[in-house]
Design a protein around this motif. Structure first.
Motif, PDB file in Angstrom:
ATOM      1  N   UNK A 151     -20.912  14.728 -17.269  1.00 18.34           N
ATOM      2  CA  UNK A 151     -22.223  15.186 -17.586  1.00 18.34           C
ATOM      3  C   UNK A 151     -23.335  15.697 -16.810  1.00 18.34           C
ATOM      4  N   UNK A 152     -23.627  15.950 -15.363  1.00 18.46           N
ATOM      5  CA  UNK A 152     -24.342  16.271 -14.410  1.00 18.46           C
ATOM      6  C   UNK A 152     -23.940  18.478 -14.719  1.00 18.46           C
ATOM      7  N   UNK A 153     -22.012  17.671 -13.551  1.00 19.79           N
ATOM      8  CA  UNK A 153     -21.432  18.691 -14.266  1.00 19.79           C
ATOM      9  C   UNK A 153     -21.306  20.069 -15.108  1.00 19.79           C
ATOM     10  N   UNK A 154     -21.733  19.694 -16.321  1.00 20.27           N
ATOM     11  CA  UNK A 154     -21.553  20.102 -17.479  1.00 20.27           C
ATOM     12  C   UNK A 154     -22.612  20.650 -18.283  1.00 20.27           C
ATOM     13  N   UNK A 155     -23.852  19.849 -17.977  1.00 22.60           N
ATOM     14  CA  UNK A 155     -25.143  20.010 -18.271  1.00 22.60           C
ATOM     15  C   UNK A 155     -25.278  21.557 -17.533  1.00 22.60           C
ATOM     16  N   UNK A 156     -24.841  21.779 -16.181  1.00 22.09           N
ATOM     17  CA  UNK A 156     -25.093  22.857 -14.783  1.00 22.09           C
ATOM     18  C   UNK A 156     -24.766  24.326 -15.574  1.00 22.09           C
ATOM     19  N   UNK A 157     -23.344  23.967 -16.152  1.00 21.05           N
ATOM     20  CA  UNK A 157     -22.547  24.766 -17.197  1.00 21.05           C
ATOM     21  C   UNK A 157     -23.664  25.012 -17.811  1.00 21.05           C
ATOM     22  N   UNK A 158     -24.056  24.371 -18.806  1.00 20.46           N
ATOM     23  CA  UNK A 158     -24.517  24.698 -19.597  1.00 20.46           C
ATOM     24  C   UNK A 158     -25.418  25.364 -20.000  1.00 20.46           C
ATOM     25  N   UNK A 192     -25.416  28.802 -18.937  1.00 25.89           N
ATOM     26  CA  UNK A 192     -25.101  30.218 -20.342  1.00 25.89           C
ATOM     27  C   UNK A 192     -25.477  30.519 -21.438  1.00 25.89           C
ATOM     28  N   UNK A 193     -27.777  29.710 -20.594  1.00 27.12           N
ATOM     29  CA  UNK A 193     -28.521  29.991 -21.729  1.00 27.12           C
ATOM     30  C   UNK A 193     -28.849  29.032 -23.066  1.00 27.12           C
ATOM     31  N   UNK A 194     -27.575  27.694 -22.346  1.00 21.92           N
ATOM     32  CA  UNK A 194     -28.244  26.651 -22.990  1.00 21.92           C
ATOM     33  C   UNK A 194     -29.741  25.585 -22.271  1.00 21.92           C
ATOM     34  N   UNK A 195     -29.873  25.466 -22.939  1.00 19.80           N
ATOM     35  CA  UNK A 195     -31.734  24.352 -22.087  1.00 19.80           C
ATOM     36  C   UNK A 195     -30.583  23.277 -21.287  1.00 19.80           C
ATOM     37  N   UNK A 196     -31.125  22.419 -20.097  1.00 19.53           N
ATOM     38  CA  UNK A 196     -29.998  21.395 -19.219  1.00 19.53           C
ATOM     39  C   UNK A 196     -30.424  20.301 -19.866  1.00 19.53           C
ATOM     40  N   UNK A 243     -28.745  19.667 -23.445  1.00 23.18           N
ATOM     41  CA  UNK A 243     -27.241  19.327 -23.168  1.00 23.18           C
ATOM     42  C   UNK A 243     -27.124  18.543 -22.482  1.00 23.18           C
ATOM     43  N   UNK A 244     -28.315  17.581 -21.055  1.00 28.60           N
ATOM     44  CA  UNK A 244     -27.669  16.905 -20.802  1.00 28.60           C
ATOM     45  C   UNK A 244     -28.115  14.972 -21.977  1.00 28.60           C
ATOM     46  N   UNK A 245     -28.993  15.143 -22.633  1.00 30.78           N
ATOM     47  CA  UNK A 245     -29.017  14.089 -22.899  1.00 30.78           C
ATOM     48  C   UNK A 245     -28.329  14.516 -23.586  1.00 30.78           C
ATOM     49  N   UNK A 246     -27.444  15.335 -24.793  1.00 30.62           N
ATOM     50  CA  UNK A 246     -26.810  15.099 -25.663  1.00 30.62           C
ATOM     51  C   UNK A 246     -24.973  14.687 -24.803  1.00 30.62           C
ATOM     52  N   UNK A 247     -25.021  14.725 -24.282  1.00 29.02           N
ATOM     53  CA  UNK A 247     -23.902  14.866 -23.222  1.00 29.02           C
ATOM     54  C   UNK A 247     -23.887  12.872 -22.868  1.00 29.02           C
TER      55      UNK A 247
END
Length: 111
Positions: free
Chosen positions: A4-11, A14-18, A21-25
């Motif tokens: 989840x942390x890796x995906x949030x960092x990738x989000x 690309x300009x999404x709110x970290x 993204x972490x909360x959604x994941x």
């Protein structure tokens, strides 16, 4: 949670709110949508990723060369838009071509 942390960092890259993204994941906010996508994918024959569907009619499975995508996009476009618009060189010819809900009447070719 490492993934989840890796995906949030990738989000974030690309300009999404970290944090969002972490909360959604970490939650289940989009569980129903994901399950619906999985069900639709199974109906379409998806067995792996990547898998691309064009116009709900054409599919490309796996990583493919650019030419494959060009070809499938062209085929989908050709089937969806089979008409070629032809315009005459004079305003008289342009005015003579008439289309209604019943079809088109094109000007006849004069010798």
């Amino acid at each position: 949670t490492g993934d989840h942390e890796v995906l949030a960092a990738l989000a974030a890259e690309v300009g999404l709110d970290h944090n969002e993204a972490a909360a959604i994941l970490a939650g289940d906010r989009f569980t129903d949508e994901v399950r619906a996508d999985e069900t639709e994918g199974a109906k379409l024959g998806v067995q792996g990723v990547p898998f691309f569907v064009f116009d709900r009619k054409f599919a490309v499975s796996g990583a493919q060369p650019e030419e494959v995508f060009h070809d499938v996009l062209q085929k989908a476009w050709d089937e969806r838009s089979p008409f070629t618009m032809i315009s005459g060189s004079s305003s008289k010819q342009n005015a003579a071509g008439v289309c209604t809900d019943d079809g088109c009447e094109l000007p006849s070719r004069e010798s």
